[in-house]
Design an enzyme around this catalytic site. Structure first.
Site, PDB file in Angstrom:
ATOM      1  N   CYS A 119       0.496  -0.981   0.019  1.00  0.00           N
ATOM      2  CA  CYS A 119      -0.280  -0.253  -0.166  1.00  0.00           C
ATOM      3  C   CYS A 119       0.508   1.505  -0.232  1.00  0.00           C
ATOM      4  CB  CYS A 119      -0.686  -0.262   1.272  1.00  0.00           C
ATOM      5  SG  CYS A 119      -2.473  -1.666   1.049  1.00  0.00           S
ATOM      6  N   HIS A 257      -3.765   7.256   2.631  1.00  0.00           N
ATOM      7  CA  HIS A 257      -4.064   5.675   2.327  1.00  0.00           C
ATOM      8  C   HIS A 257      -4.940   5.761   2.337  1.00  0.00           C
ATOM      9  CE1 HIS A 257      -4.204   1.644   0.792  1.00  0.00           C
ATOM     10  NE2 HIS A 257      -3.750   1.834   2.192  1.00  0.00           N
ATOM     11  N   ASN A 287      -9.793   0.061   0.076  1.00  0.00           N
ATOM     12  CA  ASN A 287      -8.614  -0.081   0.091  1.00  0.00           C
ATOM     13  C   ASN A 287      -8.310  -0.630  -1.314  1.00  0.00           C
ATOM     14  OD1 ASN A 287      -5.799  -0.298   0.219  1.00  0.00           O
ATOM     15  ND2 ASN A 287      -5.893  -1.238   2.542  1.00  0.00           N
TER      16      ASN A 287
END
Ligand SMILES: CC(C)(COP(=O)(O)OP(=O)(O)OC[C@H]1O[C@@H](n2cnc3c(N)ncnc32)[C@H](O)[C@@H]1OP(=O)(O)O)[C@@H](O)C(=O)NCCC(=O)NCCS
Length: 330
Positions: A119, A257, A287
């Site tokens: 990520c 993020h 996500n």
């Protein structure tokens, strides 16, 4: 006479995104696994996610995000001499998905490669591209995050499968001259990368091409990841501001993020930013790993929130563990 290398900085001139057409709501997931819309919303802020259809591969989505970024920059494929694509879900072990994108866009020069930092991948890729521009190796860099996490999720594990979505985002970086006031001039001010491989077992994929369990599915200790995210992201935000002698009030936008609304809100509070200055897409995208920051940039750019001259702070944490931040004047 000594050869003169003109110092350059990286200007972020274009932003683009691509989301798969298929939208899957929490209620639709609840029909497949033992979960509920209420649980997912309350714990994560997620309401829906986009999940790719078979033709929407990592390269397919990356191409579309990259085209949109080039269009916004008013640039052509011929202006690109670097393609970096951050992904944990490449279409093939090799060639790099970046090179599938390069070919599809008709880019004929320079180099390209994928990077794997889960990520944090977009922040890592941005940092590498920035360094290559500053060193004079590159003049136009496409930095892409593209992910098909739906293909590495364990759809029987309600603790993880509800959290992720698919998509791609991209930015175009162009070399520009360094100006006298580096803080008010456009460009990447600094990037800050960290990793701790000893924490690799709290978030990982239990396989890969070449492994008997291939391709593997995502495994996560959510509580541990949450704990590290809150402390490490706070540190890396301070690190970015301190490195530039800037304060929290100087930040126009936090573009974090997008893993969990509670983590995002904690970072916003830490910076003392009103919630309308924090870009949130986790409610609609879930996500999307390395794609989440450039998709959030694309979202806030498309509706006019991000304007030239604004100071944007990006931060991310992901499997590895990896974490990092970037401070950019648009
Ligand atoms: C994943 C996360 C939302 C889970 O929230 P949590 O409050 O820690 O929840 P827990 O995992 O402790 O589970 C609590 C309960 O909910 C249950 N549960 C887990 N997933 C569920 C789901 N989708 N639907 C319903 N119940 C669920 C668990 O089984 C557990 O039940 P139990 O108490 O009967 O055992 C949270 O830990 C988180 O966001 N962590 C960070 C994840 C992250 O950011 N990952 C990406 C980093 S890039």
């Amino acid at each position: 006479m000594e050869p003169q290398v003109r110092p350059m900085r990286s200007l972020l001139t274009g932003i683009g995104g691509y989301l798969p057409e298929q939208v899957v709501t929490n209620d639709a997931l609840a029909a497949r696994v033992d979960t509920s819309d209420a649980w997912i919303r309350e714990r994560t802020g997620i309401q829906q996610r986009h999940l790719s259809l078979p033709h929407e591969t990592t390269a397919y989505m990356g191409v579309r995000a990259a085209r949109a970024a080039l269009a916004q920059a008013g640039a052509k494929p011929a202006d690109v001499d670097l393609v970096i694509l951050a992904t944990s879900t490449p279409d093939q072990a090799f060639p790099a998905t970046a090179l599938r994108v390069q070919a599809e866009l008709g880019i004929k020069r320079g180099s390209g490669f994928d990077i794997s930092a889960a990520c944090s991948g977009f922040v890592y890729a941005l940092s590498i591209a920035d360094a290559m521009i500053k060193s004079g190796q590159v003049t136009g860099a496409l930095v892409i995050g593209s992910e098909c996490y739906s293909r590495i999720l364990n759809w029987q594990d309600r603790g993880t499968c509800v959290l992720f979505g698919d998509g791609a985002g991209a930015v175009f970086l162009q070399a520009g001259p360094v100006s006298a006031d580096r803080l008010t001039a456009r460009g990447i001010l600094s990037t800050h990368l960290h990793a701790d491989g000893a924490l690799g077992d709290i978030l990982y994929v239990d396989g890969a091409v070449g492994q008997p369990t291939r391709p593997g599915t995502l495994v996560m200790n959510g509580r541990e990841v949450f704990r590290h995210a809150v402390t490490k992201l706070a540190e890396v935000v301070d690190e970015a501001l301190n490195a530039n002698g800037l304060g929290r009030r100087d930040v126009d936008w936090l573009v974090p993020h997008q893993a969990n609304l509670r983590i995002i809100e904690a970072m916003g509070r830490k910076l003392g930013l009103p919630s309308e200055r924090v870009v949130v897409t986790v409610d609609r995208h879930a996500n999307t790993s390395a794609a989440s920051i450039p998709l959030a940039l694309a979202d806030a750019s498309a509706d006019g929130r991000l304007q030239r001259g604004h100071l944007v702070l990006m931060e991310a944490l992901g499997g590895g563990l990896t974490w990092g931040s970037a401070l950019v004047r648009l």
